[in-house]
Design an enzyme around this catalytic site. Structure first.
Site, PDB file in Angstrom:
ATOM      1  N   ARG A  96      -2.547 -20.138 -43.900  1.00 14.14           N
ATOM      2  CA  ARG A  96      -3.697 -19.223 -44.056  1.00 14.14           C
ATOM      3  C   ARG A  96      -4.764 -19.432 -42.972  1.00 14.14           C
ATOM      4  NH1 ARG A  96      -2.765 -20.650 -49.332  1.00 14.14           N
ATOM      5  NH2 ARG A  96      -1.623 -19.056 -50.467  1.00 14.14           N
ATOM      6  N   ASN A 136     -12.222   0.030 -23.458  1.00 13.53           N
ATOM      7  CA  ASN A 136     -11.009   0.860 -23.342  1.00 13.53           C
ATOM      8  C   ASN A 136     -11.039   1.805 -22.145  1.00 13.53           C
ATOM      9  OD1 ASN A 136     -10.070  -0.329 -25.658  1.00 13.53           O
ATOM     10  ND2 ASN A 136     -10.847   1.273 -26.995  1.00 13.53           N
ATOM     11  N   GLU A 190      -8.610  -5.365 -14.514  1.00 12.89           N
ATOM     12  CA  GLU A 190      -9.541  -5.578 -15.633  1.00 12.89           C
ATOM     13  C   GLU A 190     -10.892  -6.072 -15.111  1.00 12.89           C
ATOM     14  OE1 GLU A 190      -8.852  -4.687 -18.710  1.00 12.89           O
ATOM     15  OE2 GLU A 190      -6.660  -4.665 -18.825  1.00 12.89           O
ATOM     16  N   HIS A 226       0.483  -3.834 -16.711  1.00 10.12           N
ATOM     17  CA  HIS A 226      -0.650  -3.265 -17.439  1.00 10.12           C
ATOM     18  C   HIS A 226      -1.811  -2.928 -16.501  1.00 10.12           C
ATOM     19  CE1 HIS A 226      -3.492  -2.510 -20.633  1.00 10.12           C
ATOM     20  NE2 HIS A 226      -4.282  -3.465 -20.178  1.00 10.12           N
ATOM     21  N   HIS A 272      -2.252   3.617 -21.427  1.00 10.57           N
ATOM     22  CA  HIS A 272      -1.246   3.514 -22.487  1.00 10.57           C
ATOM     23  C   HIS A 272      -0.270   4.676 -22.420  1.00 10.57           C
ATOM     24  CE1 HIS A 272      -4.218   0.760 -24.769  1.00 10.57           C
ATOM     25  NE2 HIS A 272      -3.381   0.056 -24.041  1.00 10.57           N
ATOM     26  N   HIS A 282      -7.942   2.939 -20.358  1.00 14.31           N
ATOM     27  CA  HIS A 282      -6.804   2.523 -21.175  1.00 14.31           C
ATOM     28  C   HIS A 282      -6.125   3.663 -21.934  1.00 14.31           C
ATOM     29  CE1 HIS A 282      -8.068  -1.449 -20.086  1.00 14.31           C
ATOM     30  NE2 HIS A 282      -7.095  -2.005 -20.787  1.00 14.31           N
ATOM     31  N   GLU A 291     -14.529  -3.307 -33.318  1.00 15.98           N
ATOM     32  CA  GLU A 291     -14.396  -2.055 -32.584  1.00 15.98           C
ATOM     33  C   GLU A 291     -14.849  -0.833 -33.380  1.00 15.98           C
ATOM     34  OE1 GLU A 291     -10.867  -2.105 -30.089  1.00 15.98           O
ATOM     35  OE2 GLU A 291     -10.968   0.071 -29.869  1.00 15.98           O
ATOM     36  N   ARG A 346     -17.455  -1.700 -28.850  1.00 16.57           N
ATOM     37  CA  ARG A 346     -16.296  -2.376 -28.242  1.00 16.57           C
ATOM     38  C   ARG A 346     -15.362  -1.382 -27.542  1.00 16.57           C
ATOM     39  NH1 ARG A 346     -13.046  -7.730 -30.530  1.00 16.57           N
ATOM     40  NH2 ARG A 346     -11.550  -7.832 -28.836  1.00 16.57           N
ATOM     41  N   LYS A 354      -8.671 -10.983 -30.732  1.00 19.47           N
ATOM     42  CA  LYS A 354      -7.540 -10.145 -31.147  1.00 19.47           C
ATOM     43  C   LYS A 354      -6.253 -10.904 -30.873  1.00 19.47           C
ATOM     44  CE  LYS A 354      -9.313  -5.449 -30.477  1.00 19.47           C
ATOM     45  NZ  LYS A 354      -9.155  -4.201 -29.693  1.00 19.47           N
ATOM     46  N   LYS A 366     -17.350  -9.681 -21.839  1.00 18.33           N
ATOM     47  CA  LYS A 366     -16.503  -9.419 -23.002  1.00 18.33           C
ATOM     48  C   LYS A 366     -17.087 -10.091 -24.243  1.00 18.33           C
ATOM     49  CE  LYS A 366     -12.074  -8.828 -25.042  1.00 18.33           C
ATOM     50  NZ  LYS A 366     -10.629  -8.845 -24.965  1.00 18.33           N
TER      51      LYS A 366
HETATM   52  N1  LIG Z   1      -5.540 -10.042 -27.343  1.00 18.06           N
HETATM   53  C1  LIG Z   1      -6.141  -9.233 -26.494  1.00 18.06           C
HETATM   54  O1  LIG Z   1      -7.319  -8.924 -26.630  1.00 18.06           O
HETATM   55  C2  LIG Z   1      -5.355  -8.724 -25.333  1.00 18.06           C
HETATM   56  C3  LIG Z   1      -6.016  -8.058 -24.299  1.00 18.06           C
HETATM   57  C4  LIG Z   1      -5.280  -7.646 -23.202  1.00 18.06           C
HETATM   58  C5  LIG Z   1      -3.909  -7.901 -23.143  1.00 18.06           C
HETATM   59  N2  LIG Z   1      -3.283  -8.532 -24.168  1.00 18.06           N
HETATM   60  C6  LIG Z   1      -1.843  -8.827 -24.131  1.00 18.06           C
HETATM   61  O2  LIG Z   1      -1.598  -9.711 -23.059  1.00 18.06           O
HETATM   62  C7  LIG Z   1      -0.241  -9.564 -22.643  1.00 18.06           C
HETATM   63  C8  LIG Z   1      -0.179  -9.559 -21.139  1.00 18.06           C
HETATM   64  O3  LIG Z   1      -0.662 -10.780 -20.656  1.00 18.06           O
HETATM   65  P1  LIG Z   1      -0.384 -11.272 -19.162  1.00 18.06           P
HETATM   66  O4  LIG Z   1      -0.626 -10.173 -18.234  1.00 18.06           O
HETATM   67  O5  LIG Z   1      -1.123 -12.538 -19.017  1.00 18.06           O
HETATM   68  O6  LIG Z   1       1.210 -11.472 -19.153  1.00 18.06           O
HETATM   69  P2  LIG Z   1       2.178 -12.708 -19.483  1.00 18.06           P
HETATM   70  O7  LIG Z   1       1.633 -13.566 -20.520  1.00 18.06           O
HETATM   71  O8  LIG Z   1       3.511 -12.107 -19.699  1.00 18.06           O
HETATM   72  O9  LIG Z   1       2.187 -13.510 -18.098  1.00 18.06           O
HETATM   73  C9  LIG Z   1       2.706 -12.892 -16.944  1.00 18.06           C
HETATM   74  C10 LIG Z   1       3.757 -13.761 -16.274  1.00 18.06           C
HETATM   75  O10 LIG Z   1       3.123 -14.806 -15.560  1.00 18.06           O
HETATM   76  C11 LIG Z   1       3.662 -16.073 -15.944  1.00 18.06           C
HETATM   77  N3  LIG Z   1       2.570 -17.029 -15.770  1.00 18.06           N
HETATM   78  C12 LIG Z   1       1.455 -17.119 -16.541  1.00 18.06           C
HETATM   79  N4  LIG Z   1       0.601 -17.986 -15.988  1.00 18.06           N
HETATM   80  C13 LIG Z   1       1.169 -18.470 -14.872  1.00 18.06           C
HETATM   81  C14 LIG Z   1       0.757 -19.376 -13.862  1.00 18.06           C
HETATM   82  N5  LIG Z   1      -0.467 -19.913 -13.885  1.00 18.06           N
HETATM   83  N6  LIG Z   1       1.610 -19.636 -12.863  1.00 18.06           N
HETATM   84  C15 LIG Z   1       2.842 -19.042 -12.814  1.00 18.06           C
HETATM   85  N7  LIG Z   1       3.272 -18.151 -13.713  1.00 18.06           N
HETATM   86  C16 LIG Z   1       2.437 -17.865 -14.723  1.00 18.06           C
HETATM   87  C17 LIG Z   1       4.184 -15.865 -17.323  1.00 18.06           C
HETATM   88  O11 LIG Z   1       5.179 -16.794 -17.640  1.00 18.06           O
HETATM   89  C18 LIG Z   1       4.714 -14.442 -17.240  1.00 18.06           C
HETATM   90  O12 LIG Z   1       5.994 -14.450 -16.652  1.00 18.06           O
HETATM   91  C19 LIG Z   1       0.263  -8.282 -23.274  1.00 18.06           C
HETATM   92  O13 LIG Z   1       1.135  -8.602 -24.332  1.00 18.06           O
HETATM   93  C20 LIG Z   1      -0.997  -7.631 -23.822  1.00 18.06           C
HETATM   94  O14 LIG Z   1      -0.760  -6.853 -24.976  1.00 18.06           O
HETATM   95  C21 LIG Z   1      -3.990  -8.950 -25.249  1.00 18.06           C
HETATM   96 ZN   LIG Z   2      -6.294  -3.949 -20.619  1.00 19.44          ZN
END
Ligand SMILES: NC(=O)c1ccc[n+]([C@@H]2O[C@H](COP(=O)([O-])OP(=O)(O)OC[C@H]3O[C@@H](n4cnc5c(N)ncnc54)[C@H](O)[C@@H]3O)[C@@H](O)[C@H]2O)c1
Ligand SMILES: [Zn+2]
Length: 366
Positions: free
Chosen positions: A124, A249, A188, A268, A256, A252, A241, A245, A146, A231
């Site tokens: 939990r 977007n 971003e 992305h 999307h 976005h 949101e 918030r 999130k 942020k």
């Molecule tokens: N929770 C939120 O508020 C929020 C906001 C935006 C995005 N997201 C989510 O985030 C995800 C995308 O995140 P991302 O772009 O970081 O992608 P990711 O986590 O897939 O990382 C991208 C790639 O880089 C590699 N990597 C990460 N750090 C590294 C480093 N320092 N050196 C070498 N390789 C490295 C990873 O293994 C992966 O292959 C999506 O699932 C998206 O939905 C969440």
């Molecule tokens: Zn984004």
């Protein structure tokens, strides 16, 4: 080291600190142990980041006499599913982890979202420290609480709000990040400049890009800290949101639509860059933003190597149709968060989500 306070209002979570400029692994281990107490630590990471940073962090925790395991999942968005969550939860239970445990997410947004969701649900809810290692995770996904996973029906459909207990950032970890991932994260950063901070936009334009982003640690720390602060402010003002918030977007709604149309075969940040340029054109049509707003955003995106037009094979009609199905459509109405100018967002009759006609969106995409 730079400190950013995320002040979540009492009753809807806890406030916490983001530290930018903490070194992996030892500085991070020290900062974790200084502020969080737990009987056991589970460092969650992926197959790329584990060998680079997460294993060393677990070692550093053990060297201080702590009980720490490292759990590594396959790298990539495909991992962000129920199966991965179940496996991590079962593994932790089997290993004897209990309510007095703490998770440490070391990786990009995928690891952060998965580990955050496990932390939100296991027993939990147990604490989670975020140690983001991609630019996107540093400035966006690790801050704001999130968490969640994808389902066969779509992205981020199952999740929870679960604020981390700390966010610890070492920008030097970006040194090993593939260049395309760094560039994608910059979208971003540019977004924060457009929506909330004209000085940041100017700074990216004038100093960061010319100096070569990966080579100026001090500037990069400043920029990451500024994005986190922006942020943090938005999140503190409107965690769920309800209205404000939505400014995050910007770009976005279109992004999307593009991601869905291309079956996520685009990064992305790349989709967000194209989305910002299109939505800035909408802003000129709908909220009286300056005519050159879109061109200014496009020029900066192009300088850092981001795309600004729909890729080959991505038809505007399909993007609009996909955007219209997106979860941000409220009561059948397509909405976008639109800037009035660099650094300020427009408000319409319903707040920051401005109603948009499909025909207008189609026109700017063409
Ligand atoms: N929770 C939120 O508020 C929020 C906001 C935006 C995005 N997201 C989510 O985030 C995800 C995308 O995140 P991302 O772009 O970081 O992608 P990711 O986590 O897939 O990382 C991208 C790639 O880089 C590699 N990597 C990460 N750090 C590294 C480093 N320092 N050196 C070498 N390789 C490295 C990873 O293994 C992966 O292959 C999506 O699932 C998206 O939905 C969440
Ligand atoms: Zn984004």
């Amino acid at each position: 080291m730079q400190r950013v306070e995320v002040a979540i209002p009492a009753g809807s979570g806890h406030s916490y600190e983001i530290l930018v400029g903490v070194e992996l692994p030892h500085g991070v281990a020290d900062q974790i142990l200084e502020r969080v107490s737990a009987a056991r630590w589970a460092v969650i990471s992926d197959s790329n980041v584990g060998p680079l940073y997460a294993d060393a962090l677990a070692d550093a925790l053990r060297a201080q006499g702590e009980v720490a395991e490292c759990i590594t999942v396959p790298a990539g968005e495909e991992t962000k599913n129920r199966d991965t969550v179940a496996k991590i939860q079962d593994q932790l239970i089997d290993l004897g982890y209990g309510r007095d445990s703490c998770l440490v997410a070391v990786g990009g947004g995928v690891v952060g979202d998965v580990a955050g969701f496990v932390a939100a649900t296991l027993f939990r809810g147990i604490p989670c420290v975020q140690v983001p290692t991609t630019l996107l995770a540093m400035v966006d996904s690790s801050v704001g609480g999130k968490t969640g996973i994808d389902t066969p029906a779509g992205k981020n459909l199952v999740g929870a709000f679960h604020q981390p207990v700390r966010v610890l950032i070492d920008v030097l970890a970006l040194g090993s990040l593939p260049a395309a991932e760094l560039t994608s994260g910059l979208a971003e950063v540019i977004k924060y400049g457009v929506i909330l901070d004209a000085d940041l936009f100017k700074k990216i334009d004038e100093s960061l890009v010319d100096a070569g982003i990966a080579h100026c640690k001090a500037d990069l720390e400043g920029v990451v800290a500024r994005c986190c602060a922006l942020k943090a402010d938005v999140t503190a003002a409107d965690e769920r949101e309800a209205n404000y918030r939505q400014v995050l977007n910007f770009g976005h709604t279109v992004a999307h639509g593009i991601e869905t149309t291309l079956g996520y075969r685009i990064r992305h940040g790349e989709a967000v860059a194209i989305g910002m340029v299109a939505e800035a054109r909408l802003a000129h049509r709908l909220v009286n933003a300056p005519e050159d707003l879109s061109a200014r955003i496009a020029a900066l995106c192009e300088r850092v190597g981001l795309p600004t037009r729909l890729p080959e094979g991505c038809r505007p009609e399909d993007v609009v149709a996909a955007a219209a199905k997106d979860k941000k459509v409220r009561a059948g109405q397509l909405r976008c968060a639109l800037p009035a100018d660099i650094g300020t967002m427009a408000q319409g009759p319903d707040g920051y989500g401005i109603a948009v006609d499909s025909a207008d969106l189609l026109a700017v995409l063409r």
